[in-house]
Each structure stands twice: as structure tokens, then as C-alpha cells.
Design an enzyme around this catalytic site. Structure first.
Site, PDB file in Angstrom:
ATOM      1  CD  GLN A  71      -7.968  -4.251  -4.379  1.00 20.24           C
ATOM      2  OE1 GLN A  71      -7.632  -4.331  -3.205  1.00 20.24           O
ATOM      3  NE2 GLN A  71      -9.053  -4.848  -4.835  1.00 20.24           N
TER       4      GLN A  71
ATOM      5  CB  CYS B 272      -0.888  -0.017   1.239  1.00 23.07           C
ATOM      6  SG  CYS B 272      -1.741   1.534   1.554  1.00 23.07           S
ATOM      7  CD  GLU B 273       0.051   5.269  -4.087  1.00 28.47           C
ATOM      8  OE1 GLU B 273      -0.626   6.293  -4.208  1.00 28.47           O
ATOM      9  OE2 GLU B 273       0.682   4.768  -5.035  1.00 28.47           O
ATOM     10  CG  HIS B 274      -2.389   5.715   0.596  1.00 24.24           C
ATOM     11  ND1 HIS B 274      -3.416   5.030  -0.011  1.00 24.24           N
ATOM     12  CD2 HIS B 274      -2.117   6.770  -0.201  1.00 24.24           C
ATOM     13  CE1 HIS B 274      -3.754   5.670  -1.112  1.00 24.24           C
ATOM     14  NE2 HIS B 274      -2.987   6.715  -1.260  1.00 24.24           N
ATOM     15  CG  HIS B 275      -1.408   3.017   5.588  1.00 26.03           C
ATOM     16  ND1 HIS B 275      -2.472   2.920   4.720  1.00 26.03           N
ATOM     17  CD2 HIS B 275      -1.756   3.947   6.506  1.00 26.03           C
ATOM     18  CE1 HIS B 275      -3.421   3.748   5.100  1.00 26.03           C
ATOM     19  NE2 HIS B 275      -3.013   4.383   6.187  1.00 26.03           N
TER      20      HIS B 275
ATOM     21  CB  CYS C  75      -3.046  -0.233   5.636  1.00 23.60           C
ATOM     22  SG  CYS C  75      -4.023  -0.284   4.130  1.00 23.60           S
TER      23      CYS C  75
ATOM     24  CG  HIS D 134      -6.008  -3.265   1.153  1.00 22.28           C
ATOM     25  ND1 HIS D 134      -5.234  -2.439   0.385  1.00 22.28           N
ATOM     26  CD2 HIS D 134      -6.888  -3.860   0.301  1.00 22.28           C
ATOM     27  CE1 HIS D 134      -5.628  -2.511  -0.867  1.00 22.28           C
ATOM     28  NE2 HIS D 134      -6.637  -3.371  -0.950  1.00 22.28           N
TER      29      HIS D 134
END
Length: 181
Positions: free
Chosen positions: A111, A70-73, A141, A139
Site C-alpha cells: 500500500q 499484497c505482495e507478501h502474502h 492478510c 488487508h
């Protein structure tokens, strides 16, 4: 010691992890290697063949396992992809469908974007009558932090060409993608 290993050690120390013990001493290196593996797709050569038999029906590979980050977490998400296409002038070696999933999964990703990238790559390289991709993933996250909802799944889809515009082709794709084995 690699730059990634130094950074991993600094990150863990900043979180209060004591790396002096024998079981944690090598953790920064293992952590750096694990993320390098998660973020590096294997190389592959695209194998396409002329559609000499003029096959016009759906080609679908179900349950292609993948893992991404996940690019955010920075936490993994893990799932399966169902990838199909309606051939035109060319067909692809079916193992390459799994390789295309890996190509886009092995990077910091969302995703939704990954699903669309797989579909668009196939459309660009095969120029088929239609492309369909469904991705289902858990996910970490979402399951390990935040909502803390273990076992939840996110489903995304991308349809192009006849699989988007023709209701019968669309229905066939989703029926086969989710059919029991």
C-alpha cells in the site's frame, strides 16, 4: 489447461484439497482467472487538456474504489483512494484519476508503494503545483490470518509540491479528502 490453472490445481492439492468433487473440479481455472483479473489493469489513454481557464484550486476525486494483492502474502487488500492535484498548465480528465489508481493497484503491491506511485505518476505526467493521495484499505492478510483483526484499516498518504510544503494547501487537501459526502 493454462499454466496458471495447472499451478493452481497443484497448489490446492498440496494443501490437501480434493478437487475431484463437482463443486471443486473447476476451481483451479476460476482461481487462475480471478488472479489474472486482479493483476491486469485495463488499458487507458491519458486525456489531458490545456488549463485554458487557469484553474488554480484543488481538483479532488474521493473514494476511488480499488483492489490489489499484497505482495507478501498473495491475498487481496481492498479500499479507497482520494486523489487530488493543484493544476498548473494542464488538467486531466477526472476519470483518469481512477484509472491511475487501477494501474498501480493491479499488481502485487504494498500500500505504501502504491500510494507513492500514484502521486509520482501524476506529478510526472501533469507537472502540477501539487499532488495529494490518501489510500485507506483493509488487508486480508491481516484480517484473515496473523493478527486476525477484521475491520482494521491502514491509511497511507503521499503529498508532493505545494500540498506537501504549504500548510494551508495541505490542510485543505486533508479536509476535503475526508469531508462527508
Amino acid at each position: 489447461m493454462s499454466e496458471a490453472e495447472v499451478a493452481a490445481a497443484a497448489f490446492l492439492r498440496a494443501l490437501g484439497v480434493d478437487l475431484a468433487g463437482p463443486s471443486l473440479r473447476e476451481t483451479p481455472g476460476r482461481m487462475a482467472r480471478a488472479y489474472a483479473e486482479l493483476l491486469t489493469p485495463r488499458e487507458f489513454d491519458l486525456t489531458v487538456f490545456d488549463n485554458d481557464e487557469h484553474y488554480e484550486q484543488l481538483v479532488l476525486v474521493q473514494d476511488i474504489g480499488f483492489r490489489s494483492v499484497c505482495e507478501h502474502h498473495g491475498l487481496p487488500f481492498i479500499g479507497t483512494a482520494h486523489v487530488g492535484y493543484l493544476p498548473a498548465g494542464q488538467i486531466i480528465g477526472i476519470s483518469k484519476l481512477a484509472r491511475v489508481v487501477e494501474l498501480f493497484a493491479c499488481r502485487p503491491q504494498t500500500q505504501e508503494r502504491m500510494t507513492q506511485q500514484i502521486a509520482q505518476w501524476l506529478a510526472d505526467h501533469l507537472v502540477p503545483e501539487g499532488v495529494g493521495v490518501v489510500v485507506r484499505a483493509e488487508h486480508l492478510c491481516m484480517t484473515l490470518r496473523g493478527a486476525q483483526a477484521p475491520g482494521t484499516a491502514t491509511v497511507t498518504s503521499a503529498l508532493l509540491g505545494r500540498l506537501l510544503g504549504d500548510p494551508r494547501a495541505r490542510s485543505e487537501f486533508f479536509t476535503l479528502a475526508f469531508s462527508p459526502h
